[in-house]
Design a protein around this motif. Structure first.
Motif, PDB file in Angstrom:
ATOM      1  N   ALA A  67       0.874  -1.237   0.007  1.00 41.14           N
ATOM      2  CA  ALA A  67       0.026   0.021  -0.162  1.00 41.14           C
ATOM      3  C   ALA A  67       0.830   1.240   0.073  1.00 41.14           C
ATOM      4  O   ALA A  67       0.692   2.263  -0.704  1.00 41.14           O
ATOM      5  CB  ALA A  67      -0.976   0.097   1.201  1.00 41.14           C
ATOM      6  N   LEU A  68       1.936   1.152   0.893  1.00 40.33           N
ATOM      7  CA  LEU A  68       2.917   2.450   0.890  1.00 40.33           C
ATOM      8  C   LEU A  68       3.446   2.635  -0.559  1.00 40.33           C
ATOM      9  O   LEU A  68       3.751   3.515  -1.034  1.00 40.33           O
ATOM     10  CB  LEU A  68       3.850   2.112   2.091  1.00 40.33           C
ATOM     11  CG  LEU A  68       4.976   3.205   2.180  1.00 40.33           C
ATOM     12  CD1 LEU A  68       4.169   4.103   2.956  1.00 40.33           C
ATOM     13  CD2 LEU A  68       5.929   2.727   3.011  1.00 40.33           C
ATOM     14  N   TRP A  69       3.924   1.588  -1.238  1.00 39.86           N
ATOM     15  CA  TRP A  69       4.466   1.510  -2.427  1.00 39.86           C
ATOM     16  C   TRP A  69       3.506   2.348  -3.357  1.00 39.86           C
ATOM     17  O   TRP A  69       3.780   2.591  -4.379  1.00 39.86           O
ATOM     18  CB  TRP A  69       4.944   0.307  -3.000  1.00 39.86           C
ATOM     19  CG  TRP A  69       6.098   0.713  -3.768  1.00 39.86           C
ATOM     20  CD1 TRP A  69       6.166   0.225  -5.097  1.00 39.86           C
ATOM     21  CD2 TRP A  69       7.457   1.088  -3.457  1.00 39.86           C
ATOM     22  NE1 TRP A  69       7.498   0.459  -5.573  1.00 39.86           N
ATOM     23  CE2 TRP A  69       8.133   1.083  -4.568  1.00 39.86           C
ATOM     24  CE3 TRP A  69       7.941   1.591  -2.550  1.00 39.86           C
ATOM     25  CZ2 TRP A  69       9.743   1.517  -4.815  1.00 39.86           C
ATOM     26  CZ3 TRP A  69       9.291   2.129  -2.353  1.00 39.86           C
ATOM     27  CH2 TRP A  69       9.941   2.141  -3.544  1.00 39.86           C
ATOM     28  N   ALA A  70       2.267   2.060  -3.297  1.00 41.08           N
ATOM     29  CA  ALA A  70       1.141   2.654  -4.167  1.00 41.08           C
ATOM     30  C   ALA A  70       0.750   3.912  -3.799  1.00 41.08           C
ATOM     31  O   ALA A  70       0.290   4.813  -4.314  1.00 41.08           O
ATOM     32  CB  ALA A  70      -0.138   1.729  -4.133  1.00 41.08           C
ATOM     33  N   LEU A  71       1.145   4.345  -2.415  1.00 40.65           N
ATOM     34  CA  LEU A  71       0.684   5.560  -2.028  1.00 40.65           C
ATOM     35  C   LEU A  71       1.300   6.634  -2.742  1.00 40.65           C
ATOM     36  O   LEU A  71       0.895   7.826  -3.095  1.00 40.65           O
ATOM     37  CB  LEU A  71       1.039   5.728  -0.420  1.00 40.65           C
ATOM     38  CG  LEU A  71       0.529   6.972   0.208  1.00 40.65           C
ATOM     39  CD1 LEU A  71      -0.862   7.215   0.079  1.00 40.65           C
ATOM     40  CD2 LEU A  71       0.902   7.122   1.743  1.00 40.65           C
TER      41      LEU A  71
ATOM     42  N   VAL B  32      -6.844   7.541  -4.181  1.00 43.63           N
ATOM     43  CA  VAL B  32      -5.924   7.206  -3.207  1.00 43.63           C
ATOM     44  C   VAL B  32      -6.237   5.912  -2.617  1.00 43.63           C
ATOM     45  O   VAL B  32      -5.740   4.950  -2.207  1.00 43.63           O
ATOM     46  CB  VAL B  32      -5.787   8.346  -2.119  1.00 43.63           C
ATOM     47  CG1 VAL B  32      -5.035   7.794  -0.971  1.00 43.63           C
ATOM     48  CG2 VAL B  32      -5.236   9.462  -2.848  1.00 43.63           C
ATOM     49  N   LEU B  33      -7.864   5.712  -2.303  1.00 42.55           N
ATOM     50  CA  LEU B  33      -8.280   4.781  -1.498  1.00 42.55           C
ATOM     51  C   LEU B  33      -7.923   3.300  -2.438  1.00 42.55           C
ATOM     52  O   LEU B  33      -7.501   2.284  -1.998  1.00 42.55           O
ATOM     53  CB  LEU B  33      -9.583   4.786  -1.536  1.00 42.55           C
ATOM     54  CG  LEU B  33     -10.317   3.859  -0.718  1.00 42.55           C
ATOM     55  CD1 LEU B  33      -9.913   3.497   0.852  1.00 42.55           C
ATOM     56  CD2 LEU B  33     -11.987   3.904  -0.511  1.00 42.55           C
ATOM     57  N   THR B  34      -8.239   3.564  -3.715  1.00 38.55           N
ATOM     58  CA  THR B  34      -8.392   2.156  -4.725  1.00 38.55           C
ATOM     59  C   THR B  34      -7.044   1.720  -5.002  1.00 38.55           C
ATOM     60  O   THR B  34      -6.333   0.746  -4.937  1.00 38.55           O
ATOM     61  CB  THR B  34      -9.111   2.303  -6.017  1.00 38.55           C
ATOM     62  OG1 THR B  34      -8.698   3.636  -6.635  1.00 38.55           O
ATOM     63  CG2 THR B  34     -10.626   2.418  -5.892  1.00 38.55           C
ATOM     64  N   MET B  35      -6.085   2.778  -5.008  1.00 33.36           N
ATOM     65  CA  MET B  35      -4.505   2.415  -5.171  1.00 33.36           C
ATOM     66  C   MET B  35      -3.995   2.003  -4.104  1.00 33.36           C
ATOM     67  O   MET B  35      -3.273   0.971  -3.941  1.00 33.36           O
ATOM     68  CB  MET B  35      -3.642   3.823  -5.370  1.00 33.36           C
ATOM     69  CG  MET B  35      -4.060   4.454  -6.580  1.00 33.36           C
ATOM     70  SD  MET B  35      -3.224   3.874  -8.058  1.00 33.36           S
ATOM     71  CE  MET B  35      -1.609   4.543  -7.987  1.00 33.36           C
TER      72      MET B  35
END
Lengths: 498, 350
Positions: free
Chosen positions: B122-126, B239-242
């Motif tokens: 998740a962090l990497w997608a944030l 942001v949520l879906t990523m």
């Protein structure tokens, strides 16, 4: 070219789109093909242009029966058609676009090829005001349309068909279009003008052929046109009357108060709309009308000033309120701004309430709610599961009107709500829009149709350069007075808005 | 998105399968192999035995999670290709937990490492999500580039600071303690990650098709302007879906590391991120189709490994076959979409 269609019929599935139509277009005349949306006028002309093949009937060109089986054949016979959807390539220049259609133009034709000189000569003759090196994407809608026309003429068309050319034009652009249509007829071409606007007929037609539900129901010279009779022919019954507005109550409270807002090109614009009042907004296109609608609708952030709705702040700088249930906003171009084209009508009609739905929304309940609205606003197809993207322009406008106007809003902001609608559909939208004023809503209505504004509005706010320069009483003003304020020739320094 | 699996969809699947078989038979003919026999061998090597079936499902697990990781942002119109990098980073953060608390009991360590893997993904997608929302940086480019960063980070760690001192040059961390090994199922290499992936897929399918949230995503994808006009926040949903997508890919990474390899090593993804992206693309946003396609692709890739050994066909041949599968599904899908569109305009264009 003298064109005669004899007994043409065409059926699509269950729909008899064109039913045994005889039609004639003579050289040197402009024939208006008039009818409501779905009357079959575009289909009839697509049959002539070879895009569809007729089920029955035949086509006679200059006295000889011909088979027109493709647009290529039609072009060879000298028939050209300008469509509603433009076919130019935006990233190419005007000259390059024209080079693309030359039938003898070989594929290796380069930008600097010498034969482009022929195109330049043609452009200089028919479109002296447009730079051949301009990119099409940089042109205005009216200019793009005249380039389309030049493209058709380049193919030596002797008959030009224009499909609703004025639907997308501003009044000034429309006047230019009418002038060039007259010029085509004077050069001996036969021109067919597909339209649903009587203004087009009045301005430049010689003959009028009226279609309704696939059939030709009238064919009269334009000179002695009984407009009411033509509308009856088009619509099939006496046109729906939009009720005249109730007299304005000068003591009514202010429901919408725009206080010196700046947003986009809006420059300290102020305006008040009272309960039960219809305020029309007029102006030369690009005077800031759409920005006013967007600022009120919350799309365009307000940089200064504020907007008060029923005593509560609606818009202000750095103040983003959620959409207010008390505000109905009908933006221009609904497909772009107001509907989700891939989703069903029932979802689109619930769009404003989505955040308030239960976690697992009851789709049946949404569909029931949608069915009621669809019936009330006569949206077609009347199927809550149909996708919004399938709808025609008029039905999209009705869909947005159904969503925005159904819950007795305090304030309505409507931006060109009838653009592209035929008479029946426009009357339906007007009736629901202005009916709200009778119930006490404040209606702010942006339109380019000055006749309509003077008929239906209580007051008309004239915009120029991002401000309201004058608010006129619709019952007392004249077209001339409106026009002078719109162009700024009537402006005295420090003109104060209401 | 088309969320049904009705008769039209089944017909499409049938047509795609026929096209795929014809194309791959042609390919085997071209490389001088008996087409029918080769197709039989592929079937044999992918589902012919309990072992083969297990290997197929094993390959499909991270592919399914990465497909979901691509598909979730796609529901709101975001084209993320970052599953690969999120997978690596999830494996990295999950491994970090194991290396920090190697003695912790399984009941603590197992949830902690899964949570850390999901959080890492998740962090990497944030970062790309925030860049997209705040600065309109194209999410496709930023996620793509971050893939390399994450993979190289893992490479650096396993060659450097996290390298197992007793591995004699083999670049990997120490072997995970048993408490950090995800349990396997049915006496095969298939691990609990499969059940997790299937459960998450079903959950997501329900959320996408039945709930208000799914509707919000549909609206914002179809017309962001109209959605925002209706008070919905595109930025929040991006942001949520990523984040959700990143967490799913991160889970894929830590599950592979914990269950299959048992240590962090440089080439752990085995192309799952890219295969997952292709599966999501072929599934056109439909979770159920993604499950079926992930299993199919997993089976093909597993068959490739088997064939290389048994039939002497280079395993790259199965990459060609995988490519043919994508061509068949995309081609049939595109052709049907066009047929439907033309039928519709014919009916409405009056």
């Amino acid at each position: 070219m003298h064109i005669r269609l004899h007994g043409i019929s065409k059926r699509f599935g269950q729909v008899q789109a064109v039913d045994r139509v005889d039609f004639e277009a003579r050289p040197g005349t402009v024939t208006a093909l008039l009818g409501e949306n779905g009357a079959g006028k575009s289909t009839l002309m697509k049959l002539l242009f070879g895009l569809h093949r007729p089920d029955a009937g035949y086509i006679e060109l200059d006295g000889q029966t011909q088979l027109v089986d493709s647009p290529r054949t039609a072009i060879r016979f000298g028939i050209g058609m300008v469509f509603q959807q433009f076919s130019l390539i935006g990233s190419l220049t005007v000259r390059e676009n024209l080079a693309l259609v030359l039938p003898q133009g070989a594929w290796w034709i380069g930008r600097g090829a010498r034969r482009l000189a022929a195109i330049d000569r043609h452009l200089a003759a028919v479109l002296p005001e447009i730079d051949p090196n301009a990119r099409v994407a940089d042109l205005s809608v009216g200019q793009v349309q005249s380039v389309e026309l030049a493209k058709v003429l380049l193919l030596r068309a002797r008959c030009v068909i224009l499909d609703e050319p004025s639907a997308v034009l501003s009044p000034t652009e429309a006047q230019q279009l009418w002038r060039s249509i007259r010029q085509l007829a004077e050069r001996g071409l036969s021109v067919v003008l597909i339209t649903h606007k009587l203004a087009d007929v009045r301005a430049c037609a010689d003959r009028v052929s009226v279609m309704r539900a696939g059939r030709l129901v009238g064919d009269v010279p334009a000179g002695d046109l009984d407009e009411a009779a033509v509308v009856r022919l088009m619509v099939g019954h006496a046109p729906d009357k939009v009720r005249t507005p109730l007299p304005r109550d000068p003591a009514a409270r202010v429901r919408l108060w725009v206080k010196a807002i700046r947003a986009g090109s809006l420059n300290e614009l102020s305006l008040q709309v009272h309960a039960g009042e219809i305020v029309g907004v007029a102006g030369v296109s690009g005077s800031g009308q759409t920005e006013l609608a967007q600022a009120l609708g919350g799309v365009l952030p307000v940089q200064a000033g504020e907007v008060i709705l029923d005593g509560e702040r609606l818009r202000a700088p750095r103040y983003s309120s959620p959409t207010s249930a008390k505000l109905a906003y009908i933006p221009e171009q609904p497909l772009l701004n107001a509907v989700a084209p891939d989703l069903s009508l029932s979802v689109n009609l619930a769009l404003k309430r989505v955040a308030g739905l239960s976690f697992v929304p009851d789709r049946r309940q949404l569909e029931r709610h949608a069915s009621a609205l669809i019936a009330r606003f006569d949206v077609r197809p009347p199927d809550p599961r149909a996708l919004a993207g399938w709808l025609s322009g008029g039905n999209l406008q009705k869909l947005v009107a159904a969503r925005e106007l159904s819950e007795s809003p305090a304030v309505v902001v409507a931006c060109y709500p009838t653009m592209g609608l035929d008479i029946t559909a426009a009357a339906q939208v007007y009736e629901s829009l202005f009916g709200l004023a009778r119930e006490g809503s404040a209606v702010l209505w942006i339109s380019e149709d000055l006749d309509d504004l003077m008929t239906h509005a209580h007051r008309i706010a004239v915009m120029l350069d991002g401000r309201v320069v004058r608010v006129l009483d619709a019952a007392e003003t004249t077209l001339a007075e409106l026009g002078s304020w719109m162009t700024g020739s009537g402006v005295r320094p420090c003109a104060k808005s209401a | 998105m088309d969320d049904g699996l009705g008769s039209a969809a089944l017909r499409e699947i049938g047509l795609s399968a026929a096209a795929f078989i014809a194309l791959s038979a042609l390919f085997f003919g071209l490389i001088g192999r008996e087409p029918i026999a080769m197709l039989g061998a592929i079937a044999e090597a992918s589902v012919g035995s309990g072992y083969a079936l297990g290997e197929s499902v094993l390959r499909a697990t991270p592919i399914l999670l990465c497909a979901l990781a691509t598909l979730t942002p796609a529901r709101v119109g975001q084209m993320s290709v970052g599953a690969e990098g999120q997978l690596y980073f999830g494996a990295l953060t999950g491994t970090g937990v194991v290396l920090a608390f190697p003695q912790a009991p399984s009941v603590v360590l197992m949830p902690a490492l899964l949570a850390a893997g999901a959080a890492g993904g998740a962090l990497w997608a944030l970062l790309p999500a925030l860049l997209r929302v705040a600065a309109r940086v194209n999410e496709t480019i930023s996620t793509l580039l971050l893939n390399y960063v994450a993979a190289l980070l893992v490479t650096w760690l396993v060659y450097g600071p996290w390298k197992n001192p007793h591995s004699q040059g083999w670049p990997a961390t120490i072997d995970f303690p048993d408490a950090a090994r995800l349990p396997t199922l049915w006496d095969s290499r298939v691990h609990a990650g499969l059940l997790l992936a299937l459960a998450l897929a079903v959950l997501l399918h329900g959320l996408f098709t039945r709930t208000r949230w799914g509707l919000v995503l549909d609206i914002l994808r179809s017309n962001p302007r109209a959605g925002q006009q209706a008070g919905l926040s595109l930025a929040r949903q991006i942001v949520l879906t990523m984040l959700i997508g990143g967490a799913l890919a991160g889970l894929a990474g830590i599950a592979e590391t914990s269950a299959v390899q048992g240590r962090l090593q440089a080439d752990l993804s085995n192309g799952a991120g890219l295969s997952g992206f292709l599966v999501a693309w072929l599934a056109r946003g439909n979770v159920l189709r993604a499950i079926a396609l992930a299993l199919l692709v997993g089976a093909l890739l597993a068959a490739g490994d088997g064939l290389q050994m048994s039939a002497g066909v280079p395993s790259s041949a199965t990459l060609v076959v995988q490519g043919l599968l994508f061509v068949a599904v995309l081609g049939v899908g595109g052709w049907r979409a066009r047929a439907m569109a033309s039928r519709r305009t014919g009916a409405v264009d009056v």
